[in-house]
Scaffold this active site. Structure first.
Site, PDB file in Angstrom:
ATOM      1  N   ASN A 114       0.807  -1.227   0.000  1.00  0.00           N
ATOM      2  CA  ASN A 114       0.000   0.000   0.000  1.00  0.00           C
ATOM      3  C   ASN A 114       0.841   1.279   0.000  1.00  0.00           C
ATOM      4  OD1 ASN A 114       0.759  -0.711   2.664  1.00  0.00           O
ATOM      5  ND2 ASN A 114      -0.890   0.528   3.530  1.00  0.00           N
TER       6      ASN A 114
ATOM      7  N   GLY B 150       2.403  -5.382   7.744  1.00  0.00           N
ATOM      8  CA  GLY B 150       1.442  -6.204   7.025  1.00  0.00           C
ATOM      9  C   GLY B 150       0.311  -6.657   7.918  1.00  0.00           C
ATOM     10  N   SER B 151      -0.283  -7.772   7.576  1.00  0.00           N
ATOM     11  CA  SER B 151      -1.474  -8.253   8.282  1.00  0.00           C
ATOM     12  C   SER B 151      -1.108  -8.888   9.611  1.00  0.00           C
ATOM     13  CB  SER B 151      -2.201  -9.288   7.414  1.00  0.00           C
ATOM     14  OG  SER B 151      -1.441 -10.484   7.336  1.00  0.00           O
TER      15      SER B 151
ATOM     16  N   GLY C   8       1.957 -11.330  10.450  1.00  0.00           N
ATOM     17  CA  GLY C   8       2.799 -10.850  11.543  1.00  0.00           C
ATOM     18  C   GLY C   8       3.009 -11.909  12.612  1.00  0.00           C
TER      19      GLY C   8
ATOM     20  N   GLU D 104       4.419  -3.712  12.536  1.00  0.00           N
ATOM     21  CA  GLU D 104       3.360  -2.717  12.319  1.00  0.00           C
ATOM     22  C   GLU D 104       2.265  -3.443  11.563  1.00  0.00           C
ATOM     23  OE1 GLU D 104       0.852  -0.550  10.738  1.00  0.00           O
ATOM     24  OE2 GLU D 104       2.430   0.332   9.474  1.00  0.00           O
TER      25      GLU D 104
ATOM     26  N   CYS E 268      -2.968   1.332   6.830  1.00  0.00           N
ATOM     27  CA  CYS E 268      -3.108   0.711   8.151  1.00  0.00           C
ATOM     28  C   CYS E 268      -3.716   1.675   9.164  1.00  0.00           C
ATOM     29  CB  CYS E 268      -1.745   0.242   8.653  1.00  0.00           C
ATOM     30  SG  CYS E 268      -0.976  -1.025   7.643  1.00  0.00           S
TER      31      CYS E 268
ATOM     32  N   GLU F 262       8.451   2.993  14.727  1.00  0.00           N
ATOM     33  CA  GLU F 262       9.221   3.484  13.596  1.00  0.00           C
ATOM     34  C   GLU F 262       9.094   5.001  13.569  1.00  0.00           C
ATOM     35  OE1 GLU F 262       9.160   0.727  10.028  1.00  0.00           O
ATOM     36  OE2 GLU F 262       7.219   0.265  10.933  1.00  0.00           O
TER      37      GLU F 262
END
Length: 497
Positions: free
Chosen positions: A168, A244-245, A249, A266, A300, A477
């Site tokens: 994304n 990601g998902s 994760g 994340e 996200c 991050e």
């Protein structure tokens, strides 16, 4: 430098771009492995392939990790911080010099509107600029142990870092991982999403052009199974940054446990935007629209839940629906208000959420269906959608749809809004719109999320730490805190008398 108009004209004429990289980027150059396997990359705005890229294997991962480990041990960790800073600063300038190419490629690969892609590219340049300034300011502490001792800490680079980049925000997410890792003295092995491989490859080349030694930043393209899995379980990887998902994760985290590898995760979000009756309504309307419909809701941290006080619900939502219906859909290169979603598979997932909601009798105020580019009849599009008065436990309020779908939840007052905002498995970000600054900060303290926006959604920038709570992951991050994710702290105490 290639300019956007020429690139767009080339794409319209040929259906591809000559400037697209071929092969992995390993040890300072593009390399085509012996197996020569390739995959197609699709333009979501047309729903058709526009290029091919290398389908990596475990052997390619091994080569990239060996290269990065060698570069770390032989040179990069010992490069003076000021010299690392100069390289990152030159990289920032090169990103801006090449922003037309990067933005057009980002649009073709991800589908997002070109103006949003330019914002992402400029944000990537700013990220390298920010961490260039941090390289020579990464300093430790001293401890007051008395006259007979001296004690201090130093921050050492953790080593070889793996970066799993989502589809994304390909260049944005790559930059926010690469830049602090390189600033800290780490080396990078990256695996971009198989839907969006090209800007990570181009970024690696620009870093090399900026003076980064061979092997310090390597990029291997391919699927999660063939490249992502062997990268995250590789015994020479010292840290994993994954975006990601939740499902993937969890897998990354379990894999990392085998070698006790550090991770920053994340993951998903279902972020509330709390709109109270005393808000600036124009400011709130613009904020809510941008929070959910930017990048077709594929963010996200998208504001996918509007939690609004009952007393202003009807007027506010009526205007919101009117503005949503006026949004223009189209191919990303045409600079529409809303572009396509990234893939046919993801479009089907979004459609599934809405079809199940319709079967439950959901009150869909606008949208709710698959559509296409009005200009061509092609592409993977979903109508900008608003669903009203959704119960707290409904899947539309609990699950991440990751599309242009806004769920409305009605609150009696600020306390009720707080309850609704926190009644979710995710805790990535939240927005608050109110003219009562004390109330805003009270809510900001009590909402369980990693980042809070007040009176402007997506406020802040690279300076602000970003990351989630609950099932949105852990670690941070961006900001100086993001730099510390790539460091290990060593304490030293010595008797001197």
């Amino acid at each position: 430098m290639l300019n956007a108009s020429d690139l767009i004209a080339e794409y319209e004429k040929t259906g591809t771009l000559e400037a697209l990289p071929i092969g992995h980027f390993i040890d300072g150059s593009f390399t085509q492995p012996a197996h020569n396997g390739t995959m197609e990359s699709y333009d979501p705005g047309r729903g058709k392939a526009f290029a091919r890229f290398t389908a990596g294997t475990e052997e390619d991962v091994d080569e990239a990790v060996r290269s990065s480990k060698s570069a770390f041990e032989a040179s990069w960790r010992d490069v003076a911080p000021v010299e690392r800073a100069r390289i990152l600063q030159r990289a920032s300038a090169l990103i801006l010099d090449n922003q037309d190419l990067l933005a057009v490629v980002e649009t073709l690969d991800s589908g997002k509107p070109l103006q949003e892609a330019y914002g992402d590219v400029r944000g990537a340049a700013r990220t390298f600029e920010y961490y260039a300034g941090a390289c020579d300011k990464l300093q430790g502490d001293s401890f007051p142990l008395g006259p007979d001792y001296i004690g201090y800490t130093i921050h050492e680079p953790v080593g070889v870092t793996a970066h799993i980049i989502p589809w994304n925000f390909p260049i944005s997410t790559a930059a926010r991982g690469f830049a602090p890792a390189l600033a800290a003295g780490c080396t990078v092995v990256a695996k971009p999403a198989e839907q969006t491989p090209f800007t990570a490859l181009l970024l690696a080349r620009l870093l090399h052009d900026a003076g980064l030694p061979a092997g310090v930043c390597n990029v291997v393209t391919g699927t999660g199974t063939a490249v992502g899995a062997p990268l995250t379980r590789h015994s020479d990887i010292d840290h994993i940054t994954f975006t990601g998902s939740v499902q993937t994760g969890r897998t990354v985290m379990k894999t990392a446990a085998d070698d006790v590898t550090r991770v920053v995760l994340e993951l998903g979000g279902k972020s509330p935007v709390v709109v109270l009756k005393d808000c600036d309504k124009e400011q709130a309307l613009n904020g809510v629209l941008g929070a959910i419909f930017e990048n077709a809701g594929q963010i996200c941290s998208a504001g996918s839940r509007l939690v609004i006080e009952r007393s202003i619900h009807d007027e506010f939502v009526g205007e919101l629906v009117s503005r949503t219906r006026a949004l223009q859909l189209g191919h990303g290169l045409a600079k529409p208000d809303v572009g396509p979603v990234n893939s046919a598979e993801h479009l089907a997932k979004i459609e599934g959420f809405l079809e199940r909601a319709k079967a439950r009798g959901a009150n869909i105020l606008t949208g709710g269906s698959v559509t296409s580019d009005p200009a061509t009849g092609n592409g993977w599009f979903f109508e900008p959608t608003i669903v009203d008065a959704v119960p707290v436990k409904d899947e539309l309020a609990q699950e991440e749809i990751f599309g242009p779908v806004l769920t409305i939840q009605i609150a009696d007052d600020a306390d009720d809004a707080l309850r609704i905002a926190n009644d979710c498995q995710y805790g990535l970000v939240a927005g608050i719109y109110t003219s009562d600054f004390a109330k805003a900060h009270q809510l900001a303290r009590k909402i369980d999320a990693g980042q809070i926006y007040i009176n402007e959604y997506f406020a802040g920038g690279i300076e602000v730490p970003f990351g989630g709570n609950k099932k949105s992951g852990f670690g941070r991050e961006k900001g100086l805190e993001g730099l510390l994710s790539y460091c290990k702290t060593k304490s030293i105490a010595a008797r001197i008398a």
